[in-house]
Motif scaffolding. Sequence first.
Motif, mmCIF file in Angstrom:
data_model
loop_
_atom_site.group_PDB
_atom_site.id
_atom_site.type_symbol
_atom_site.label_atom_id
_atom_site.label_comp_id
_atom_site.label_asym_id
_atom_site.label_seq_id
_atom_site.Cartn_x
_atom_site.Cartn_y
_atom_site.Cartn_z
ATOM 1 N N ILE A 415 0.846 -1.203 0.000
ATOM 2 C CA ILE A 415 0.000 0.000 0.000
ATOM 3 C C ILE A 415 0.877 1.247 0.000
ATOM 4 O O ILE A 415 0.666 2.183 -0.760
ATOM 5 N N LEU A 416 1.917 1.240 0.851
ATOM 6 C CA LEU A 416 2.807 2.396 0.907
ATOM 7 C C LEU A 416 3.446 2.649 -0.451
ATOM 8 O O LEU A 416 3.562 3.786 -0.901
ATOM 9 N N ALA A 417 3.840 1.539 -1.116
ATOM 10 C CA ALA A 417 4.517 1.681 -2.397
ATOM 11 C C ALA A 417 3.554 2.145 -3.484
ATOM 12 O O ALA A 417 3.898 2.949 -4.330
ATOM 13 N N GLN A 418 2.316 1.629 -3.435
ATOM 14 C CA GLN A 418 1.389 1.929 -4.529
ATOM 15 C C GLN A 418 0.576 3.182 -4.283
ATOM 16 O O GLN A 418 0.280 3.921 -5.202
ATOM 17 N N ASP A 419 0.170 3.405 -3.017
ATOM 18 C CA ASP A 419 -0.788 4.471 -2.746
ATOM 19 C C ASP A 419 -0.233 5.609 -1.899
ATOM 20 O O ASP A 419 -0.902 6.604 -1.689
ATOM 21 N N GLY A 420 0.981 5.463 -1.394
ATOM 22 C CA GLY A 420 1.593 6.563 -0.666
ATOM 23 C C GLY A 420 1.099 6.727 0.762
ATOM 24 O O GLY A 420 0.394 5.881 1.306
ATOM 25 N N ILE A 421 1.459 7.858 1.357
ATOM 26 C CA ILE A 421 1.154 8.080 2.768
ATOM 27 C C ILE A 421 0.829 9.559 3.022
ATOM 28 O O ILE A 421 1.385 10.442 2.365
ATOM 29 N N LEU A 422 -0.111 9.795 3.922
ATOM 30 C CA LEU A 422 -0.401 11.172 4.352
ATOM 31 C C LEU A 422 -0.196 11.225 5.863
ATOM 32 O O LEU A 422 -0.780 10.441 6.603
ATOM 33 N N SER A 478 -8.455 9.943 21.097
ATOM 34 C CA SER A 478 -8.552 8.843 20.133
ATOM 35 C C SER A 478 -9.763 9.020 19.222
ATOM 36 O O SER A 478 -9.725 8.654 18.056
ATOM 37 N N GLU A 479 -10.827 9.628 19.763
ATOM 38 C CA GLU A 479 -11.980 9.930 18.896
ATOM 39 C C GLU A 479 -11.580 10.947 17.820
ATOM 40 O O GLU A 479 -11.959 10.823 16.655
ATOM 41 N N LEU A 480 -10.803 11.926 18.234
ATOM 42 C CA LEU A 480 -10.333 12.941 17.280
ATOM 43 C C LEU A 480 -9.489 12.280 16.179
ATOM 44 O O LEU A 480 -9.668 12.523 14.986
ATOM 45 N N GLN A 481 -8.591 11.397 16.636
ATOM 46 C CA GLN A 481 -7.704 10.690 15.712
ATOM 47 C C GLN A 481 -8.515 9.887 14.684
ATOM 48 O O GLN A 481 -8.263 9.961 13.482
ATOM 49 N N ASN A 482 -9.498 9.141 15.189
ATOM 50 C CA ASN A 482 -10.323 8.325 14.295
ATOM 51 C C ASN A 482 -11.112 9.162 13.312
ATOM 52 O O ASN A 482 -11.224 8.816 12.136
ATOM 53 N N SER A 483 -11.655 10.266 13.808
ATOM 54 C CA SER A 483 -12.445 11.135 12.944
ATOM 55 C C SER A 483 -11.581 11.694 11.818
ATOM 56 O O SER A 483 -11.967 11.681 10.647
ATOM 57 N N LEU A 488 -10.419 11.986 6.205
ATOM 58 C CA LEU A 488 -9.375 12.232 5.206
ATOM 59 C C LEU A 488 -9.287 11.082 4.188
ATOM 60 O O LEU A 488 -9.098 11.306 3.003
ATOM 61 N N ARG A 489 -9.465 9.868 4.691
ATOM 62 C CA ARG A 489 -9.397 8.712 3.769
ATOM 63 C C ARG A 489 -10.494 8.807 2.725
ATOM 64 O O ARG A 489 -10.245 8.613 1.534
ATOM 65 N N THR A 490 -11.723 9.104 3.168
ATOM 66 C CA THR A 490 -12.849 9.213 2.241
ATOM 67 C C THR A 490 -12.585 10.325 1.224
ATOM 68 O O THR A 490 -12.755 10.139 0.023
ATOM 69 N N TYR A 491 -12.141 11.467 1.739
ATOM 70 C CA TYR A 491 -11.905 12.611 0.860
ATOM 71 C C TYR A 491 -10.800 12.289 -0.170
ATOM 72 O O TYR A 491 -10.939 12.549 -1.363
ATOM 73 N N LEU A 492 -9.693 11.692 0.321
ATOM 74 C CA LEU A 492 -8.570 11.431 -0.586
ATOM 75 C C LEU A 492 -8.953 10.426 -1.665
ATOM 76 O O LEU A 492 -8.508 10.510 -2.802
ATOM 77 N N TYR A 493 -9.804 9.460 -1.301
ATOM 78 C CA TYR A 493 -10.211 8.487 -2.299
ATOM 79 C C TYR A 493 -11.042 9.164 -3.389
ATOM 80 O O TYR A 493 -10.824 8.953 -4.576
#
Length: 509
Positions: A415-422, A478-483, A488-493
């Motif tokens: 995943i890191l190689a193909q899709d990168g990291i934020l 941890s709630e903040l982290q999850n949110s 961000l994942r949804t938006y980036l996709y």
Amino acid sequence: MPGVDIVIPDMSYLIKNKHKIKGVVITHGHEDHIGAVGYLLKEINTPVYGAKLTLGLLESKLNEMGLLTTAKLNIIDSSTKISIGCFKLEFIPVNHSIPDTYAVAIISPVGIILHTADFKIDFNPVNEKVTDLNRFSELGSRNVLLMMADSTNATKEGHSMSEKAVGDSLDNLFRKALSRIIVASFASNIHRIQQVLNLSEKYRKKVCIFGYSMRNNIKKSIELGYIQVKKGVIIEDFEIKNYKSKDMVFIVTGSQGETNSALSKVAFKKHPKISIEKNDLVIISASVIPGNEKFLYRVINELFKNGANVIYQTLNEVHASGHAYRQELRLLLTLVRPKYYIPVHGEFMHMESNAMLAMEMGMNENNIFLLENGDIMNVYSNRIAVEDRINVGASFIDGSGVGELGDDVLKERVILAQDGILNVSVVLDKSERTVKAEPVIIAKGFMYEKESDDIIRKIRIMLNEDIEKYTKTSMSISELQNSIKKRLRTYLYQETKRNPVVLPVIMEV
Ligand SMILES: [Zn+2]
Ligand SMILES: [Zn+2]
């Protein structure tokens, strides 16, 4: 498989059945046969049986793994008869692309099981005898219940080329060479290396060896008597300057175009000791393993560009396979006449072809079995049958020494190689529930430069929204982290059609 250096079979079934294992028998010293032995011995220190050269090559590996002093190594040869558990074993010398290869006859309480090992029948071998056909025929007269035979070249009609014929082709090239000769081969192809040394003696050339495995194997083979060479033929690299170009031969690693091999470094002008000169003759004395073509052709192109002449298998007979062609398989089947037949060693298509050949020779279809990895074949005196299956797979070894990698680590790397990291870092004041510093956003490997400004701006807005929510409610860290992660994942996709790893780091001060 990013960052994976070694792939070995999953040994969990063996480890679970440790108490049943009485020994390991190795037919020859090729990497696909000895490469994982050390990893097995680390778990199960069972006796190992193999020929002198096989164990010699294995010893270097065990030494590197710190297992040499505890390993129980037993040398076998053509006259050895040993008992392991309820089995008696005999060893039959066969030709292959490495010396000291033995087929194994297992005399079991229900009958004789014969494993051919990787083999060919070479009527003009170098430094060894022809595959011991008498022994095979003698076993045939004792009734072989089951034979398992090498299928690698079962799709090829005719008889494999003799090692001696390769020598004749090489002799032609040596005779006509205008300047230096560079020979690339497998480091384990001791017969080929012997022929290159013989020709160098014949044409009064000096030989210098490059590449770790090549130097190691040649040293070991001379030590154990598998390579004969006159003193002074092999020289060290600092002596090269004392000889004319046309008197020099280099034996190097890199016949598959491997990036860090000596040949590849020479081609790309990265070798500290040698570079290509005009009129150099490069001989690639190996076949290219499927999948390696691209790497090897890159090296060949570069060698040509630098002014060398390159000879490889498709142009000239500078390599012979170590595996039996169809005529050799027919000969063996005729001598042994086994009751049951299992093609082994090769892709499924090769084993299929081997099975068809046995059928063409009149063997009953019901007596031939094609197995897949994990099938358990039970052998009885009057029948054999696949009656069980185990899970098999691969284990991934990371060369940095951290040991075995799980499937999930590998998936992450892909995943890191193909899709990168934020990565986003936020610093919060814990007692006052306020932001201490502007969030830092780092994106790697999934956005184009020109779209990145807009995306990062939007990420910042979303982050601030989340942080504001945190400052105004009783939301936990941890709630903040999850949110943050989820949004961000949804938006980036949506924006990039990629799933980068989103890594929010929240620090409280
Ligand atoms: Zn082999
Ligand atoms: Zn093999």
